[in-house]
Design a protein around this motif. Sequence first.
Motif, PDB file in Angstrom:
ATOM      1  N   ILE A   1       3.270  -7.328  12.257  1.00 40.43           N
ATOM      2  CA  ILE A   1       4.222  -7.569  11.170  1.00 40.43           C
ATOM      3  C   ILE A   1       3.566  -8.378  10.055  1.00 40.43           C
ATOM      4  O   ILE A   1       3.755  -8.098   8.875  1.00 40.43           O
ATOM      5  CB  ILE A   1       5.483  -8.274  11.706  1.00 40.43           C
ATOM      6  CG1 ILE A   1       6.267  -7.293  12.596  1.00 40.43           C
ATOM      7  CG2 ILE A   1       6.371  -8.770  10.569  1.00 40.43           C
ATOM      8  CD1 ILE A   1       7.314  -7.926  13.449  1.00 40.43           C
ATOM      9  N   GLU A   2       2.765  -9.371  10.413  1.00 40.08           N
ATOM     10  CA  GLU A   2       2.063 -10.157   9.401  1.00 40.08           C
ATOM     11  C   GLU A   2       1.131  -9.264   8.572  1.00 40.08           C
ATOM     12  O   GLU A   2       1.055  -9.380   7.337  1.00 40.08           O
ATOM     13  CB  GLU A   2       1.285 -11.287  10.064  1.00 40.08           C
ATOM     14  CG  GLU A   2       2.179 -12.422  10.566  1.00 40.08           C
ATOM     15  CD  GLU A   2       1.369 -13.605  11.068  1.00 40.08           C
ATOM     16  OE1 GLU A   2       0.188 -13.730  10.663  1.00 40.08           O
ATOM     17  OE2 GLU A   2       1.909 -14.393  11.856  1.00 40.08           O
ATOM     18  N   GLN A   3       0.418  -8.347   9.260  1.00 40.22           N
ATOM     19  CA  GLN A   3      -0.478  -7.435   8.556  1.00 40.22           C
ATOM     20  C   GLN A   3       0.298  -6.478   7.660  1.00 40.22           C
ATOM     21  O   GLN A   3      -0.110  -6.197   6.525  1.00 40.22           O
ATOM     22  CB  GLN A   3      -1.308  -6.647   9.582  1.00 40.22           C
ATOM     23  CG  GLN A   3      -2.328  -7.484  10.327  1.00 40.22           C
ATOM     24  CD  GLN A   3      -3.004  -6.728  11.455  1.00 40.22           C
ATOM     25  OE1 GLN A   3      -2.839  -5.525  11.590  1.00 40.22           O
ATOM     26  NE2 GLN A   3      -3.748  -7.434  12.278  1.00 40.22           N
ATOM     27  N   ALA A   4       1.420  -5.984   8.173  1.00 41.67           N
ATOM     28  CA  ALA A   4       2.246  -5.063   7.384  1.00 41.67           C
ATOM     29  C   ALA A   4       2.770  -5.733   6.127  1.00 41.67           C
ATOM     30  O   ALA A   4       2.746  -5.158   5.028  1.00 41.67           O
ATOM     31  CB  ALA A   4       3.403  -4.539   8.239  1.00 41.67           C
ATOM     32  N   LEU A   5       3.234  -6.964   6.249  1.00 40.12           N
ATOM     33  CA  LEU A   5       3.767  -7.693   5.094  1.00 40.12           C
ATOM     34  C   LEU A   5       2.653  -8.023   4.095  1.00 40.12           C
ATOM     35  O   LEU A   5       2.881  -8.004   2.886  1.00 40.12           O
ATOM     36  CB  LEU A   5       4.475  -8.969   5.572  1.00 40.12           C
ATOM     37  CG  LEU A   5       5.762  -8.744   6.376  1.00 40.12           C
ATOM     38  CD1 LEU A   5       6.263 -10.053   6.945  1.00 40.12           C
ATOM     39  CD2 LEU A   5       6.834  -8.097   5.513  1.00 40.12           C
ATOM     40  N   PHE A   6       1.480  -8.317   4.620  1.00 43.35           N
ATOM     41  CA  PHE A   6       0.331  -8.586   3.725  1.00 43.35           C
ATOM     42  C   PHE A   6       0.014  -7.339   2.914  1.00 43.35           C
ATOM     43  O   PHE A   6      -0.272  -7.416   1.705  1.00 43.35           O
ATOM     44  CB  PHE A   6      -0.884  -9.005   4.548  1.00 43.35           C
ATOM     45  CG  PHE A   6      -2.113  -9.274   3.718  1.00 43.35           C
ATOM     46  CD1 PHE A   6      -2.258 -10.456   3.015  1.00 43.35           C
ATOM     47  CD2 PHE A   6      -3.128  -8.311   3.630  1.00 43.35           C
ATOM     48  CE1 PHE A   6      -3.378 -10.696   2.234  1.00 43.35           C
ATOM     49  CE2 PHE A   6      -4.253  -8.548   2.853  1.00 43.35           C
ATOM     50  CZ  PHE A   6      -4.381  -9.741   2.154  1.00 43.35           C
ATOM     51  N   SER A   7       0.081  -6.167   3.567  1.00 41.33           N
ATOM     52  CA  SER A   7      -0.197  -4.908   2.875  1.00 41.33           C
ATOM     53  C   SER A   7       0.854  -4.640   1.804  1.00 41.33           C
ATOM     54  O   SER A   7       0.536  -4.136   0.713  1.00 41.33           O
ATOM     55  CB  SER A   7      -0.206  -3.744   3.872  1.00 41.33           C
ATOM     56  OG  SER A   7      -1.253  -3.912   4.812  1.00 41.33           O
ATOM     57  N   ILE A   8       2.116  -4.960   2.099  1.00 43.03           N
ATOM     58  CA  ILE A   8       3.184  -4.753   1.111  1.00 43.03           C
ATOM     59  C   ILE A   8       2.961  -5.636  -0.111  1.00 43.03           C
ATOM     60  O   ILE A   8       3.153  -5.219  -1.253  1.00 43.03           O
ATOM     61  CB  ILE A   8       4.563  -5.091   1.741  1.00 43.03           C
ATOM     62  CG1 ILE A   8       4.885  -4.087   2.870  1.00 43.03           C
ATOM     63  CG2 ILE A   8       5.657  -5.064   0.687  1.00 43.03           C
ATOM     64  CD1 ILE A   8       6.089  -4.491   3.705  1.00 43.03           C
TER      65      ILE A   8
END
Length: 203
Positions: free
Chosen positions: A194-201
């Motif tokens: 989730i942290e990686q996904a939010l960073f990508s967003i």
Amino acid sequence: MSNVESYYKALMKAQVGYLLALHDYASQYPADCCGVFNLKPSHLSKLVTTDKKDWSDFVNGLKNWVLTSKMDISQYSLFEYFLSNLLSFESISGQVTTRAKIGLMVNPENDSLDLLSKYQSVIFQNICLCAHTAPLFTKGLLFMKQSTIDLINDVYLESNKMHFIEPVFPFFIVNEQIDYNKFFYINKKSGSYIEQALFSIAS
């Protein structure tokens, strides 16, 4: 602690409560939940089969904001609609609830939405406080468009704060740019994904 840190802390606590209430709602009214929160049956199945304690541990461990406004049937943000109509003579709660329910078949006797609405009221108020106090912070951490922040700053100080305690049909959903198959399937890697996904967003 600065004001914005205090508001953000309150916002994250409200997110925890909202997501815990979502689990209860999904367990009690699974068919309704799919429509209200844009879940596929497979996502719902993963959510309701997750032990309540495991779900609680997971949402309490989230370090970032993961919610976003649902769009209505015309693809207009319900949060922005709420803001745009704060000063309306008609009940803002009634207006938003009507728009949110269009196309949905929701049990009219369902009272389990009340808790979601209470947490949503806290979310409303603290998003507005964050945006008013620290717009750049809000834009980055809450993934908010500048136009939304401008709208908040245009209406928030003029609005009747009682609007924030009116029960409004819940329309915050988990950010759909996060893979729901991973979000609702709890394992040891969920937090880091989730942290990686939010960073990508954000990037």
